[in-house]
Design a protein around this motif. Structure first.
Motif, PDB file in Angstrom:
ATOM      1  N   LEU A   1      -0.629   9.115   0.687  1.00 19.63           N
ATOM      2  CA  LEU A   1      -1.529   8.062   0.208  1.00 19.63           C
ATOM      3  C   LEU A   1      -2.801   8.663  -0.369  1.00 19.63           C
ATOM      4  CD1 LEU A   1      -1.645   5.208   2.899  1.00 19.63           C
ATOM      5  CD2 LEU A   1      -0.626   5.116   0.625  1.00 19.63           C
ATOM      6  N   ARG A   2      -3.326   8.047  -1.393  1.00 18.15           N
ATOM      7  CA  ARG A   2      -4.661   8.395  -1.885  1.00 18.15           C
ATOM      8  C   ARG A   2      -5.633   7.409  -1.246  1.00 18.15           C
ATOM      9  NH1 ARG A   2      -7.945  10.805  -5.482  1.00 18.15           N
ATOM     10  NH2 ARG A   2      -9.462   9.549  -6.670  1.00 18.15           N
ATOM     11  N   LEU A   3      -6.532   7.920  -0.424  1.00 20.39           N
ATOM     12  CA  LEU A   3      -7.510   7.083   0.251  1.00 20.39           C
ATOM     13  C   LEU A   3      -8.772   6.976  -0.591  1.00 20.39           C
ATOM     14  CD1 LEU A   3      -5.642   7.526   2.748  1.00 20.39           C
ATOM     15  CD2 LEU A   3      -7.725   7.595   4.128  1.00 20.39           C
ATOM     16  N   MET A   4      -9.110   5.760  -0.960  1.00 23.53           N
ATOM     17  CA  MET A   4     -10.324   5.501  -1.724  1.00 23.53           C
ATOM     18  C   MET A   4     -11.258   4.673  -0.848  1.00 23.53           C
ATOM     19  SD  MET A   4      -8.616   4.678  -5.449  1.00 23.53           S
ATOM     20  CE  MET A   4     -10.204   4.779  -6.290  1.00 23.53           C
ATOM     21  N   LEU A   5     -12.279   5.330  -0.301  1.00 18.45           N
ATOM     22  CA  LEU A   5     -13.210   4.692   0.609  1.00 18.45           C
ATOM     23  C   LEU A   5     -14.528   4.420  -0.108  1.00 18.45           C
ATOM     24  CD1 LEU A   5     -12.759   6.943   3.797  1.00 18.45           C
ATOM     25  CD2 LEU A   5     -11.330   5.044   3.001  1.00 18.45           C
ATOM     26  N   VAL A   6     -15.027   3.210   0.056  1.00 21.37           N
ATOM     27  CA  VAL A   6     -16.350   2.862  -0.462  1.00 21.37           C
ATOM     28  C   VAL A   6     -17.224   2.538   0.745  1.00 21.37           C
ATOM     29  CG1 VAL A   6     -17.705   1.396  -1.986  1.00 21.37           C
ATOM     30  CG2 VAL A   6     -15.322   1.921  -2.560  1.00 21.37           C
ATOM     31  N   LEU A   7     -18.306   3.311   0.923  1.00 26.06           N
ATOM     32  CA  LEU A   7     -19.182   3.174   2.077  1.00 26.06           C
ATOM     33  C   LEU A   7     -20.455   2.435   1.674  1.00 26.06           C
ATOM     34  CD1 LEU A   7     -17.166   5.383   2.942  1.00 26.06           C
ATOM     35  CD2 LEU A   7     -19.076   6.609   4.004  1.00 26.06           C
TER      36      LEU A   7
ATOM     37  N   ILE B   1       0.834  -1.210   0.000  1.00 22.71           N
ATOM     38  CA  ILE B   1       0.000   0.000   0.000  1.00 22.71           C
ATOM     39  C   ILE B   1       0.862   1.249   0.000  1.00 22.71           C
ATOM     40  CG2 ILE B   1      -1.596   1.368   1.410  1.00 22.71           C
ATOM     41  CD1 ILE B   1      -2.830  -1.328   2.319  1.00 22.71           C
ATOM     42  N   ILE B   2       1.859   1.269   0.859  1.00 21.16           N
ATOM     43  CA  ILE B   2       2.745   2.436   0.957  1.00 21.16           C
ATOM     44  C   ILE B   2       3.492   2.654  -0.354  1.00 21.16           C
ATOM     45  CG2 ILE B   2       4.733   3.425   2.136  1.00 21.16           C
ATOM     46  CD1 ILE B   2       2.146   3.407   3.776  1.00 21.16           C
ATOM     47  N   ASP B   3       4.007   1.562  -0.932  1.00 17.41           N
ATOM     48  CA  ASP B   3       4.757   1.668  -2.189  1.00 17.41           C
ATOM     49  C   ASP B   3       3.848   2.109  -3.341  1.00 17.41           C
ATOM     50  OD1 ASP B   3       7.013   0.852  -0.852  1.00 17.41           O
ATOM     51  OD2 ASP B   3       6.862  -1.243  -1.486  1.00 17.41           O
ATOM     52  N   GLY B   4       2.603   1.650  -3.331  1.00 23.73           N
ATOM     53  CA  GLY B   4       1.684   1.992  -4.411  1.00 23.73           C
ATOM     54  C   GLY B   4       1.077   3.372  -4.279  1.00 23.73           C
ATOM     55  N   GLY B   5       1.115   3.916  -3.071  1.00 19.95           N
ATOM     56  CA  GLY B   5       0.582   5.257  -2.857  1.00 19.95           C
ATOM     57  C   GLY B   5      -0.933   5.344  -2.898  1.00 19.95           C
ATOM     58  N   GLU B   6      -1.608   4.205  -2.741  1.00 23.58           N
ATOM     59  CA  GLU B   6      -3.070   4.203  -2.807  1.00 23.58           C
ATOM     60  C   GLU B   6      -3.615   3.067  -1.957  1.00 23.58           C
ATOM     61  OE1 GLU B   6      -5.320   4.939  -6.637  1.00 23.58           O
ATOM     62  OE2 GLU B   6      -5.797   2.799  -6.353  1.00 23.58           O
ATOM     63  N   VAL B   7      -4.731   3.312  -1.268  1.00 20.18           N
ATOM     64  CA  VAL B   7      -5.349   2.262  -0.466  1.00 20.18           C
ATOM     65  C   VAL B   7      -6.854   2.281  -0.703  1.00 20.18           C
ATOM     66  CG1 VAL B   7      -5.469   3.787   1.580  1.00 20.18           C
ATOM     67  CG2 VAL B   7      -5.637   1.294   1.855  1.00 20.18           C
ATOM     68  N   ARG B   8      -7.404   1.095  -0.960  1.00 12.58           N
ATOM     69  CA  ARG B   8      -8.844   0.925  -1.172  1.00 12.58           C
ATOM     70  C   ARG B   8      -9.442   0.277   0.069  1.00 12.58           C
ATOM     71  NH1 ARG B   8      -6.356  -1.329  -5.257  1.00 12.58           N
ATOM     72  NH2 ARG B   8      -7.095  -3.420  -4.692  1.00 12.58           N
ATOM     73  N   ILE B   9     -10.352   0.970   0.708  1.00 15.67           N
ATOM     74  CA  ILE B   9     -10.950   0.494   1.953  1.00 15.67           C
ATOM     75  C   ILE B   9     -12.468   0.452   1.799  1.00 15.67           C
ATOM     76  CG2 ILE B   9     -11.135   0.826   4.444  1.00 15.67           C
ATOM     77  CD1 ILE B   9      -8.630   2.634   4.244  1.00 15.67           C
ATOM     78  N   HIS B  10     -13.056  -0.674   2.122  1.00 11.36           N
ATOM     79  CA  HIS B  10     -14.509  -0.794   2.128  1.00 11.36           C
ATOM     80  C   HIS B  10     -15.005  -0.632   3.567  1.00 11.36           C
ATOM     81  CE1 HIS B  10     -14.711  -3.282  -1.876  1.00 11.36           C
ATOM     82  NE2 HIS B  10     -14.314  -2.026  -2.039  1.00 11.36           N
ATOM     83  N   ILE B  11     -15.940   0.288   3.772  1.00 11.39           N
ATOM     84  CA  ILE B  11     -16.499   0.530   5.102  1.00 11.39           C
ATOM     85  C   ILE B  11     -17.935   0.023   5.101  1.00 11.39           C
ATOM     86  CG2 ILE B  11     -17.003   2.257   6.866  1.00 11.39           C
ATOM     87  CD1 ILE B  11     -14.717   3.904   5.825  1.00 11.39           C
ATOM     88  N   LEU B  12     -18.215  -0.910   5.999  1.00  6.82           N
ATOM     89  CA  LEU B  12     -19.456  -1.687   5.944  1.00  6.82           C
ATOM     90  C   LEU B  12     -20.493  -1.206   6.958  1.00  6.82           C
ATOM     91  CD1 LEU B  12     -17.689  -5.188   5.970  1.00  6.82           C
ATOM     92  CD2 LEU B  12     -17.875  -3.561   4.078  1.00  6.82           C
ATOM     93  N   GLY B  13     -21.750  -1.368   6.572  1.00  4.98           N
ATOM     94  CA  GLY B  13     -22.843  -1.092   7.499  1.00  4.98           C
ATOM     95  C   GLY B  13     -22.940   0.351   7.939  1.00  4.98           C
ATOM     96  N   VAL B  14     -22.706   1.285   7.025  1.00  4.19           N
ATOM     97  CA  VAL B  14     -22.690   2.699   7.420  1.00  4.19           C
ATOM     98  C   VAL B  14     -24.093   3.301   7.393  1.00  4.19           C
ATOM     99  CG1 VAL B  14     -20.380   2.975   6.456  1.00  4.19           C
ATOM    100  CG2 VAL B  14     -22.349   3.634   5.090  1.00  4.19           C
ATOM    101  N   GLU B  15     -24.251   4.335   8.150  1.00  3.44           N
ATOM    102  CA  GLU B  15     -25.440   5.184   8.133  1.00  3.44           C
ATOM    103  C   GLU B  15     -24.974   6.569   8.565  1.00  3.44           C
ATOM    104  OE1 GLU B  15     -29.927   5.553  10.028  1.00  3.44           O
ATOM    105  OE2 GLU B  15     -28.806   3.704  10.284  1.00  3.44           O
TER     106      GLU B  15
END
Length: 342
Positions: free
Chosen positions: A207-213, A174-188
């Motif tokens: 880092l480029r943070l890519m969050l999917v809620l 993740i650090i070397d790629g400079g990007e992290v994809r994170i899925h955040i579950l059960g959000v409201e």
């Protein structure tokens, strides 16, 4: 109020009849008598002092067993933030709060606007406590901003400390790629306050943070994509197991409540089948204990040892049924497969 005076003192009963019913048949935990869980609850109660340990000047008040919703409202009104900006979801007494229209409306307190509206330099080493974070951000310990920052700082901690320890190769990737994809579950709630995750991104400027809620009950009025600086948030108005998105680097569920929602079984099954690294937080250690039982019932799965989250909320969640120390994002555990562990 009546307590189990000879045991854990964790449960509050309205009468001797209810107390006896719980001891014999299970009232607080249906299908499991209190005699079976009393020792577990007693061990949980023994951690109350540790969970109430915060560096803030206000935390002796906000961690008390009687800090109920009306007291929360009075506390926030004292700061002038009740129902305002990113604070509008912190007062359950109010059914609605003032919506914010632009970035200038997010932070209500002057110290928040002056400090948190500006990106900091990157910390030299991962921050691992509220005291370190406040010092780094030059925030006074009188500021209650930790109450709303528990979500982005917990996400930051999971990435920089938990994942780093559990999956060092993936963390390096993740650090070397400079990007992290994170899925955040059960959000409201988190989806409605999505802008708050900018603080996590600002602590990780490289880092480029890519969050999917993912949240079935998230507001349909929310934009599907929101971007600012090095943060990109996408919102899915569906349950996680209904999606067909690409596998993330890891997934997170805040205050998951696995035993409380039957739909978690399908989500957990999907996480296990796709070998997704998944972290869960919960408000209570007892909820984590029950979550372990739920996950084990799915077969060939379990959870990691439960740890106290240093970036838990400093406001106690008070209920009339029990005395156990509950705090938003109080504990962290990881989903484990007995077939292929991290």
């Amino acid at each position: 109020m009546i307590f189990d005076s000879d045991g854990c003192k964790a449960i509050v009963y309205c009468s001797e009849t209810c107390k006896q019913a719980d001891l014999d048949q299970g009232f607080f935990t249906p299908g499991q008598s209190h005699r079976c869980t009393c020792s577990v609850m007693k061990a949980i109660m023994a951690k109350e002092m540790a969970l109430c340990d915060f560096p803030f000047s206000f935390s002796k008040v906000t961690t008390k067993r009687d800090f109920h919703e009306k007291k929360v409202a009075r506390f926030l009104k004292g700061y002038g933030v009740c129902g305002q900006g990113l604070w509008r979801k912190e007062c359950q007494v109010l059914k609605t709060g003032k919506r914010f229209e632009n970035a200038d409306d997010l932070w209500v307190l002057p110290v928040e606007r002056d400090i948190l509206s500006k990106p900091p330099t990157s910390p030299l080493s991962p921050l691992s406590s509220w005291k370190e974070y406040y010092s780094f951000r030059c925030l006074p310990l009188e500021s209650p901003v930790a109450i709303v920052l528990t979500y982005p700082l917990t996400l930051y901690y999971i990435l920089t400390s938990c994942l780093r320890a559990d999956a060092s190769d993936l963390f390096s990737q993740i650090i070397d790629g400079g990007e992290v994809r994170i899925h955040i579950l059960g959000v409201e709630k988190e989806a409605e306050l999505k802008e708050i995750f900018l603080e996590c991104a600002r602590l990780l400027p490289n880092l480029r943070l890519m969050l999917v809620l993912y949240g079935k009950n998230s507001s349909p009025l929310l934009d599907d994509v929101w971007e600012k600086e090095n943060l990109c948030i996408s919102i899915r108005h569906q349950l996680y197991h209904e999606s067909s998105d690409l596998k993330p680097h890891f997934a997170v569920a805040f205050n998951a409540g696995l035993p409380a929602y039957t739909t978690w079984a399908e989500t957990v099954t999907k996480l296990l089948s796709e070998d997704v690294i998944a972290y869960f937080t919960d408000q209570s250690e007892f909820c984590c204990f029950l979550a372990s039982t739920c996950v084990e019932s799915l077969g060939k799965a379990g959870i990691s040892p439960i740890t106290i989250n240093p970036f838990r909320s400093p406001v106690r969640v008070v209920t009339s049924e029990q005395n156990m120390p509950w705090f938003s994002n109080a504990f962290i555990f990881r989903l484990m497969s007995s077939v292929h562990n991290i």
